[in-house]
Write a protein that holds these residues in place. Structure first.
Motif, mmCIF file in Angstrom:
data_model
loop_
_atom_site.group_PDB
_atom_site.id
_atom_site.type_symbol
_atom_site.label_atom_id
_atom_site.label_comp_id
_atom_site.label_asym_id
_atom_site.label_seq_id
_atom_site.Cartn_x
_atom_site.Cartn_y
_atom_site.Cartn_z
ATOM 1 N N GLU A 148 6.480 16.010 -56.541
ATOM 2 C CA GLU A 148 5.269 16.600 -55.980
ATOM 3 C C GLU A 148 5.393 18.116 -55.916
ATOM 4 O O GLU A 148 4.447 18.850 -56.233
ATOM 5 C CB GLU A 148 5.008 16.019 -54.578
ATOM 6 C CG GLU A 148 3.704 16.475 -53.954
ATOM 7 C CD GLU A 148 2.480 16.195 -54.837
ATOM 8 O OE1 GLU A 148 2.496 15.214 -55.588
ATOM 9 O OE2 GLU A 148 1.529 17.018 -54.780
ATOM 10 N N LYS A 149 6.563 18.580 -55.523
ATOM 11 C CA LYS A 149 6.809 20.023 -55.453
ATOM 12 C C LYS A 149 6.628 20.660 -56.848
ATOM 13 O O LYS A 149 6.057 21.723 -57.002
ATOM 14 C CB LYS A 149 8.222 20.290 -54.930
ATOM 15 C CG LYS A 149 8.470 21.729 -54.544
ATOM 16 C CD LYS A 149 9.909 21.959 -54.138
ATOM 17 C CE LYS A 149 10.221 21.454 -52.748
ATOM 18 N NZ LYS A 149 11.539 21.952 -52.248
ATOM 19 N N GLU A 165 9.295 13.427 -53.681
ATOM 20 C CA GLU A 165 9.027 14.710 -53.023
ATOM 21 C C GLU A 165 9.236 15.870 -53.992
ATOM 22 O O GLU A 165 8.462 16.829 -54.022
ATOM 23 C CB GLU A 165 9.948 14.884 -51.801
ATOM 24 C CG GLU A 165 9.675 13.927 -50.650
ATOM 25 C CD GLU A 165 10.246 12.531 -50.875
ATOM 26 O OE1 GLU A 165 11.003 12.342 -51.855
ATOM 27 O OE2 GLU A 165 9.909 11.627 -50.094
ATOM 28 N N ARG A 190 4.850 19.408 -59.344
ATOM 29 C CA ARG A 190 3.433 19.344 -59.734
ATOM 30 C C ARG A 190 2.659 20.486 -59.108
ATOM 31 O O ARG A 190 1.826 21.119 -59.747
ATOM 32 C CB ARG A 190 2.820 18.014 -59.285
ATOM 33 C CG ARG A 190 3.123 16.857 -60.205
ATOM 34 C CD ARG A 190 2.269 15.642 -59.922
ATOM 35 N NE ARG A 190 2.868 14.477 -60.553
ATOM 36 C CZ ARG A 190 3.697 13.634 -59.920
ATOM 37 N NH1 ARG A 190 3.971 13.828 -58.642
ATOM 38 N NH2 ARG A 190 4.208 12.615 -60.563
ATOM 39 N N GLU A 191 2.971 20.765 -57.828
ATOM 40 C CA GLU A 191 2.276 21.851 -57.131
ATOM 41 C C GLU A 191 2.564 23.199 -57.781
ATOM 42 O O GLU A 191 1.768 24.136 -57.687
ATOM 43 C CB GLU A 191 2.695 21.888 -55.654
ATOM 44 C CG GLU A 191 2.070 20.756 -54.835
ATOM 45 C CD GLU A 191 2.627 20.704 -53.425
ATOM 46 O OE1 GLU A 191 3.456 21.578 -53.084
ATOM 47 O OE2 GLU A 191 2.246 19.782 -52.679
ATOM 48 N N ALA A 192 3.727 23.292 -58.445
ATOM 49 C CA ALA A 192 4.085 24.540 -59.128
ATOM 50 C C ALA A 192 3.518 24.578 -60.552
ATOM 51 O O ALA A 192 3.799 25.505 -61.320
ATOM 52 C CB ALA A 192 5.612 24.689 -59.170
ATOM 53 N N GLY A 193 2.760 23.542 -60.900
ATOM 54 C CA GLY A 193 2.129 23.536 -62.222
ATOM 55 C C GLY A 193 2.977 22.947 -63.321
ATOM 56 O O GLY A 193 2.700 23.148 -64.504
ATOM 57 N N SER A 201 4.217 19.769 -65.301
ATOM 58 C CA SER A 201 3.870 18.374 -65.534
ATOM 59 C C SER A 201 5.117 17.560 -65.833
ATOM 60 O O SER A 201 6.079 18.071 -66.391
ATOM 61 C CB SER A 201 2.875 18.269 -66.708
ATOM 62 O OG SER A 201 3.502 18.715 -67.885
#
Lengths: 254, 124
Positions: B115-116, B112, B118-121, B123
């Motif tokens: 994913e958070k 989780e 990744r969503e913030a850019g 890597s």
């Protein structure tokens, strides 16, 4: 935390002070390297070294060293840094060789520590050092092709000082005090051999020769055990002032 | 804030909370989970930086680590921890114990949290 023998406290003090000076020397050159990548690499390395110093000083305080003294409330000759870092260098090549040899020597010494008090800490520092040493070697390899004579001259000056920092050749597994006390598992003689062998491998096949490097000194008699060097050289008072932020005192957070 | 507060074993993603944590320690964990990492948009707990929280009659010890030993926010993150826990009724003192064993790694991030990030850019 266990109580370390006196020679072990001095050993870690020398590693910590070398890292403190490494951080300072990297920072000095981080705007004047030959490329932006070198400047960024130097800045990142300076930050890593400052972080290592913070943790090593914490351990030294737990062994009874005074916190303010550690932080810089001391005379220049009380710093136990590798002699290669006493002065800023005239050229970037000399700078790179000075920091590369001192950084590798300090890492070999730290990695030899067998005390449980360094479990995790040494591994974490090693994660940073992996990148420091890879970067140094990559740059030294390019300089071996581009500026071999200058590089060889810099090694003839710096490597004997780095070897003196590690310890005298006569400190083998039976006589090195930190090994005898059980604090470290490799002697100065072993680490010196590893240091020389590393650079011999690195420059194999290039025109850089280490034949002119004094690999035998210092003798145990001329060696200063506490400062891990020969002679009474030291950093300048202006460096102590910079390390302690004298000129920026008014901006310090309480 | 973390969505997953299930205790897991050390070395696994998530939070290394010892079994049998008192409700009070759970409350402290939840508060620590509100402190943002200053560099990354997740909490200190989500970053896996908090290893343990122990309460002994109001004397609270937070065992924590840092992903980067040279973290420039080293001191003020600790200030954040003290500032968050010290005002809690029942807390008399807060001691922070910085530890490096086990060494932090990205393996401590839950799916989780990954994913958070990744969503913030960011890597991984």
């Amino acid at each position: 935390m266990s109580e370390w023998p006196a020679e072990a406290v001095d050993y870690v003090q020398a590693i910590a002070d070398t890292k403190l000076l490494l951080s300072h020397r990297y920072a000095e050159w981080m705007l004047t390297g030959p490329s932006l990548e070198d400047d960024i690499g130097g800045a990142s390395t300076a930050q890593d070294e400052a972080g290592h110093v913070r943790q090593l000083f914490r351990l030294l305080e737990q062994q009874g060293r005074d916190g303010e003294w550690l932080e810089g409330d001391r005379a220049p000759e009380e710093f136990r840094n590798a002699a290669t870092l006493d002065a800023t260098r005239d050229s970037w090549v000399e700078h790179l060789v000075a920091v590369a040899t001192a950084d590798r020597a300090a890492w070999y010494m730290l990695d030899s520590i067998a005390s449980d008090d360094f479990r995790g800490l040494a591994r974490k520092i090693g994660e940073d050092e992996y990148f420091h040493l890879e970067y140094h070697d990559a740059r030294l390899a390019t300089l071996a092709d581009d500026r071999p004579e200058e590089l060889q001259g810099a090694f003839e000056d710096a490597l004997p000082k780095a070897l003196a920092f590690v310890g005298p050749e006569s400190y083998d597994a039976d006589s090195d005090p930190v090994v005898r006390s059980g604090f470290a598992d490799r002697s100065a003689a072993d680490l010196r051999d590893a240091l020389v062998a590393h650079y011999a491998r690195l420059f194999d096949g290039t025109s850089v020769s280490l034949d002119g490097v004094d690999r035998d000194g210092p003798t145990q008699d001329e060696w200063d055990e506490a400062r891990r060097r020969v002679g009474d050289g030291a950093i300048d008072q202006s460096v102590v002032d910079a390390l302690t932020g004298v000129r920026n005192e008014e901006f310090a957070a309480e | 804030m973390s969505a997953n507060m299930t205790p897991v074993d050390a070395g696994e993603p998530g939070f290394d909370r010892s079994e049998g944590n008192a409700a009070f320690e759970e409350e402290l964990w939840a508060l620590l989970d509100e402190i943002p990492d200053p560099h990354i948009p997740v909490s200190l707990v989500e970053m896996g930086m908090i290893y343990d929280v122990r309460d002994e009659d109001g004397d609270v010890t937070v065992e924590m680590t840092f992903p980067c030993m040279g973290c420039p926010a080293y001191d003020f993150i600790q200030d954040d921890v003290r500032s968050m826990l010290r005002p809690v009724p029942g807390v008399e003192s807060v001691t922070i114990d910085i530890v490096w064993d086990p060494v932090w790694s990205k393996d401590r991030l839950t799916p989780e949290v990954r994913e958070k990030m990744r969503e913030a850019g960011i890597s991984l």
